[in-house]
Design a protein around this motif. Structure first.
Motif, PDB file in Angstrom:
ATOM      1  N   LEU A 262       1.185  -1.117  -0.078  1.00  0.00           N
ATOM      2  CA  LEU A 262       0.425  -0.006  -0.196  1.00  0.00           C
ATOM      3  C   LEU A 262       1.108   1.491  -0.297  1.00  0.00           C
ATOM      4  O   LEU A 262       0.568   1.977  -0.534  1.00  0.00           O
ATOM      5  N   THR A 263       2.150   1.445   0.919  1.00  0.00           N
ATOM      6  CA  THR A 263       3.138   2.390   0.690  1.00  0.00           C
ATOM      7  C   THR A 263       3.826   2.575  -0.114  1.00  0.00           C
ATOM      8  O   THR A 263       3.478   3.815  -1.141  1.00  0.00           O
ATOM      9  N   GLY A 266       1.489   4.913  -2.458  1.00  0.00           N
ATOM     10  CA  GLY A 266       0.310   5.136  -2.794  1.00  0.00           C
ATOM     11  C   GLY A 266       0.213   5.758  -1.591  1.00  0.00           C
ATOM     12  O   GLY A 266      -0.585   7.622  -1.613  1.00  0.00           O
ATOM     13  N   ALA A 267      -0.153   4.896  -0.580  1.00  0.00           N
ATOM     14  CA  ALA A 267      -0.534   5.103   0.568  1.00  0.00           C
ATOM     15  C   ALA A 267       0.217   5.971   1.921  1.00  0.00           C
ATOM     16  O   ALA A 267       0.922   5.276   1.894  1.00  0.00           O
ATOM     17  N   ALA A 268      -0.068   7.164   2.532  1.00  0.00           N
ATOM     18  CA  ALA A 268       0.938   7.786   3.271  1.00  0.00           C
ATOM     19  C   ALA A 268       0.786   6.792   4.742  1.00  0.00           C
ATOM     20  O   ALA A 268      -0.642   6.210   4.555  1.00  0.00           O
ATOM     21  N   PRO A 269       1.533   7.175   5.596  1.00  0.00           N
ATOM     22  CA  PRO A 269       1.250   6.595   7.161  1.00  0.00           C
ATOM     23  C   PRO A 269      -0.253   6.720   7.182  1.00  0.00           C
ATOM     24  O   PRO A 269      -0.713   5.626   8.192  1.00  0.00           O
ATOM     25  N   GLY A 270      -0.574   8.144   7.157  1.00  0.00           N
ATOM     26  CA  GLY A 270      -2.015   7.764   8.271  1.00  0.00           C
ATOM     27  C   GLY A 270      -2.860   7.424   7.806  1.00  0.00           C
ATOM     28  O   GLY A 270      -3.540   7.073   8.212  1.00  0.00           O
ATOM     29  N   VAL A 271      -3.425   7.194   6.487  1.00  0.00           N
ATOM     30  CA  VAL A 271      -3.936   6.242   5.898  1.00  0.00           C
ATOM     31  C   VAL A 271      -3.910   5.209   5.933  1.00  0.00           C
ATOM     32  O   VAL A 271      -4.817   4.288   6.926  1.00  0.00           O
ATOM     33  N   ILE A 275      -6.656   2.526   8.396  1.00  0.00           N
ATOM     34  CA  ILE A 275      -7.054   1.575   7.631  1.00  0.00           C
ATOM     35  C   ILE A 275      -6.706   0.340   9.270  1.00  0.00           C
ATOM     36  O   ILE A 275      -7.850  -0.406   9.624  1.00  0.00           O
TER      37      ILE A 275
ATOM     38  N   PRO B  79       6.883  13.108   4.527  1.00  0.00           N
ATOM     39  CA  PRO B  79       5.707  11.692   4.761  1.00  0.00           C
ATOM     40  C   PRO B  79       4.859  11.996   3.387  1.00  0.00           C
ATOM     41  O   PRO B  79       4.717  10.770   2.621  1.00  0.00           O
ATOM     42  N   GLU B  80       3.573  12.786   4.140  1.00  0.00           N
ATOM     43  CA  GLU B  80       2.494  12.988   2.947  1.00  0.00           C
ATOM     44  C   GLU B  80       2.525  13.200   1.743  1.00  0.00           C
ATOM     45  O   GLU B  80       2.298  12.774   1.098  1.00  0.00           O
ATOM     46  N   ALA B  83       4.458  10.184  -0.307  1.00  0.00           N
ATOM     47  CA  ALA B  83       3.073   9.103  -0.080  1.00  0.00           C
ATOM     48  C   ALA B  83       2.716  10.013  -1.625  1.00  0.00           C
ATOM     49  O   ALA B  83       2.466   9.002  -2.526  1.00  0.00           O
ATOM     50  N   LYS B  84       2.129  10.533  -1.616  1.00  0.00           N
ATOM     51  CA  LYS B  84       0.951  11.913  -2.861  1.00  0.00           C
ATOM     52  C   LYS B  84       2.023  11.664  -4.034  1.00  0.00           C
ATOM     53  O   LYS B  84       1.763  11.119  -4.893  1.00  0.00           O
ATOM     54  N   ARG B  86       4.573   9.787  -4.681  1.00  0.00           N
ATOM     55  CA  ARG B  86       5.410   8.586  -4.776  1.00  0.00           C
ATOM     56  C   ARG B  86       3.841   7.896  -6.285  1.00  0.00           C
ATOM     57  O   ARG B  86       4.010   7.737  -7.097  1.00  0.00           O
ATOM     58  N   GLY B  87       2.592   7.813  -5.057  1.00  0.00           N
ATOM     59  CA  GLY B  87       1.162   7.181  -6.297  1.00  0.00           C
ATOM     60  C   GLY B  87       0.911   7.580  -7.284  1.00  0.00           C
ATOM     61  O   GLY B  87       1.072   7.295  -8.117  1.00  0.00           O
ATOM     62  N   LEU B 115      -7.005   4.997  -3.254  1.00  0.00           N
ATOM     63  CA  LEU B 115      -6.358   5.557  -2.178  1.00  0.00           C
ATOM     64  C   LEU B 115      -5.794   7.332  -2.407  1.00  0.00           C
ATOM     65  O   LEU B 115      -5.919   7.592  -1.844  1.00  0.00           O
TER      66      LEU B 115
END
Lengths: 363, 227
Positions: A262-263, A266-271, A275, B79-80, B83-84, B86-87, B115
């Motif tokens: 999931l990481t 593109g899933a952020a640590p908060g997401v 979950i 981090p946020e 992740a965005k 990267r996605g 996601l």
């Protein structure tokens, strides 16, 4: 993982159900005590303030009787004195009531005076009258008609005698009263009725005591009993919640590969944290709701079927009562859900901090 | 003025362990890949190919150097946003598909879109469209465990490209497939990169797979050498 989750689920169900059953049992007994209290004691006592009695008692009684929710108004002439017999004297609160015949003594008073029904006692007032020999106490001779326990909620035992005799003893004019006892359609509404009564009879010259105020120590004790029981049995839920935390931690550990994927997607640590928090909450909510349902159904079934009988000679109840209350159920549900949520936070944070490289390498 | 590279790597170094047990995988590694390029990195097992891919995707942190994807340095992102980004910008294909076992093929492909906050219906429609492109529309409702190895890898490719990333990183994408399926998967990857004017970088130990890419580089402890 399925077995671990099932064990956590069953633990939570049992904990919540045990808590519901315990509180239902306590409510059953407490409701019985409160019902008896409300049944026997006057719901509101109305007394004069700054004056000895209600002179125009009938007018006051009529005004009180017209108040909404008041079923009956009983005038009472109350004062202090002594009861003597066979050379013994006991202090007593004397309550004069219309329709009383002779005097009804409390068992403790009868025991001290060593008198039985049918025998005569002398009631001595604290008021005196002048005689050629000087002031002498006002007295009345009355026959003991009954020896009976005072109703629940009296602070001290009362001897009940005819209202006219009480008026003579305490110097209250004909038709006067030192107070009124109100019975209400809804005993829970006593504070409102008391306020209305004060307003009806002149606020500053009237005082009231509701049955809740008269029994405040008992009601506080009942509430404390409930809080202590809740805290004690809630420990079962706490343990079940810790089990849930362990399950969530196992979930986070076994699914760290999925968390890593999931990481990558593109899933952020908060997401990720949300979950895994949601997974713990779903398990907690399912266990809590099932526990509430199981506890309620078992409590109602035990109550309806009178499944646990009580010896009639020892208790005033024929069976153990279970009364699940909506407020109890809401409190148990809310605390259990909150604890499930708190228990899931640490495992969820663990899952959100997954080492992606390590987790992917481990497959 | 030359176009900005999709991937720019400058003096990258990574090793593991401390003291005498320290193992330096590589250092001074630099690389630049532009739109439409397909690069294969080869090297023996354990030389750090997968580690390099993780560094390029911002999943691991280098000991030195920096990696820029679309002009953004992974190290400068919180981090946020990381992740965005990267996605949005990176698609990743693993040797072992790494599909989520409880989700159907369609749900696995739709997952990156979900996601990213795309509505469920639109994400599923896009996923079905991509599954049709990789020849798996009939298997859309199937769970990964009933798909063959080649089918799973095709689902994984669909998942990697569903957000139209500019950079496609592939870690031994054909490593677990037979020759016929490997060729099929490679065609899909090259086609996806070409079609979206993106860049493809794959690591492999198979020379025949590497030969299908325009550029073949060998990973050594001193960096990348042109083969």
């Amino acid at each position: 993982m399925g077995v671990v989750a099932a064990a956590a689920f069953v633990g939570l169900v049992l904990g919540v159900a045990a808590l519901v059953l315990s509180l239902s049992l306590l409510s059953g007994f407490q409701n019985h005590v409160l019902a008896r209290l409300a049944e026997e004691a006057p719901h509101v006592l109305v007394a004069p303030a700054g004056r000895p009695d209600f002179g125009a008692a009938e007018g006051a009684a009529a005004r009180l009787g017209a108040l909404p929710g008041v079923l009956s108004v009983t005038p009472v002439v109350r004062g202090r004195g002594w009861i003597t017999a066979r050379g013994q004297a006991v202090p007593a609160v004397l309550a004069g009531r219309e329709g009383a015949d002779g005097i009804t003594l409390d068992p403790a008073q009868a025991r001290q005076l060593t008198v039985l029904p049918g025998e005569e006692v002398t009631v001595v007032s604290s008021r005196t009258r002048l005689s050629p020999l000087g002031p002498v106490p006002v007295t009345a001779s009355l026959t003991v008609t009954e020896v009976a326990s005072a109703s629940t909620g009296r602070k001290q035992p009362e001897a009940i005698l005819p209202a006219d005799a009480a008026r003579r003893l305490f110097g209250i004019p004909e038709g006067g009263a030192t107070g009124f006892e109100l019975r209400l359609a809804d005993p829970g509404n006593a504070p409102v009725a008391a306020a209305s009564a004060r307003e009806a009879l002149g606020g500053s010259s009237t005082s009231t005591t509701t049955w809740q105020e008269a029994n405040r120590p008992l009601l506080l004790a009942l509430r404390l009993e409930r809080v202590v029981l809740f805290a004690t049995v809630f420990l079962v839920v706490v343990v079940a919640g810790l089990n849930l935390a362990a399950t969530s931690a196992v979930l986070a550990a076994t699914r760290r590969g999925d968390a890593a994927v999931l990481t990558v997607l593109g899933a952020a640590p908060g997401v990720l944290a949300r979950i895994f928090l949601l997974a713990g909450l779903i398990l907690g909510a399912a266990g809590t709701l099932t526990g509430l349902a199981v506890g309620t159904v078992v409590a109602v079934a035990l109550d309806v079927t009178h499944a646990i009988p009580l010896p009639a000679q020892l208790f005033s109840l024929a069976h153990v009562p279970f009364k699940p209350g909506v407020r109890d159920l809401l409190a148990v549900g809310a605390f259990s859900l909150l604890w499930s949520f708190l228990s899931s936070i640490v495992p969820a944070r663990m899952a959100s901090r997954v080492d992606v490289t390590e987790a992917l390498r481990a497959g | 003025m030359p176009a900005e590279p999709i991937l720019a790597v400058d003096s990258l170094a990574r090793g593991f362990g401390d003291g005498e047990a320290r193992l330096e995988l590589f250092s001074g590694l630099s690389l630049s890949i532009g739109a439409g390029e397909a690069v294969a990195i080869v090297g023996p097992s354990g030389c750090g190919k997968s580690t390099l891919l993780h560094l390029l995707a911002g999943l691991d942190r280098p000991d030195a150097g920096r990696v820029l994807v679309g002009g953004r340095d992974w190290e400068t992102l919180a981090p946020e946003p990381k992740a965005k980004w990267r996605g949005e910008s990176v698609g990743f294909v693993f040797q072992l598909h790494h599909l989520l076992p409880e989700l159907t093929a369609e749900e696995n492909v739709a997952l990156p879109l979900l996601l990213a906050g795309e509505p469920d219906a639109r994400a599923r429609a896009t996923a079905r469209e991509l599954l049709a492109r990789v020849g798996l529309v009939r298997q859309a409702g199937a769970l990964p465990r009933i798909l063959s190895g080649g089918e799973r890898q095709r689902v994984a490719i669909a998942r990697a490209v569903v957000r139209r990333p500019r950079l496609l990183l592939c870690d031994e994408p054909t490593g677990s497939l037979d020759a016929a399926h490997a060729a099929e998967v490679l065609d899909l990857l090259l086609g996806a990169a070409r079609e979206r004017a993106g860049a493809l970088l794959l690591v492999t130990h198979d020379p025949s797979v590497a030969a299908r890419c325009g550029t073949v580089l060998t990973l050594t402890p001193r960096g990348l050498l042109t083969s």
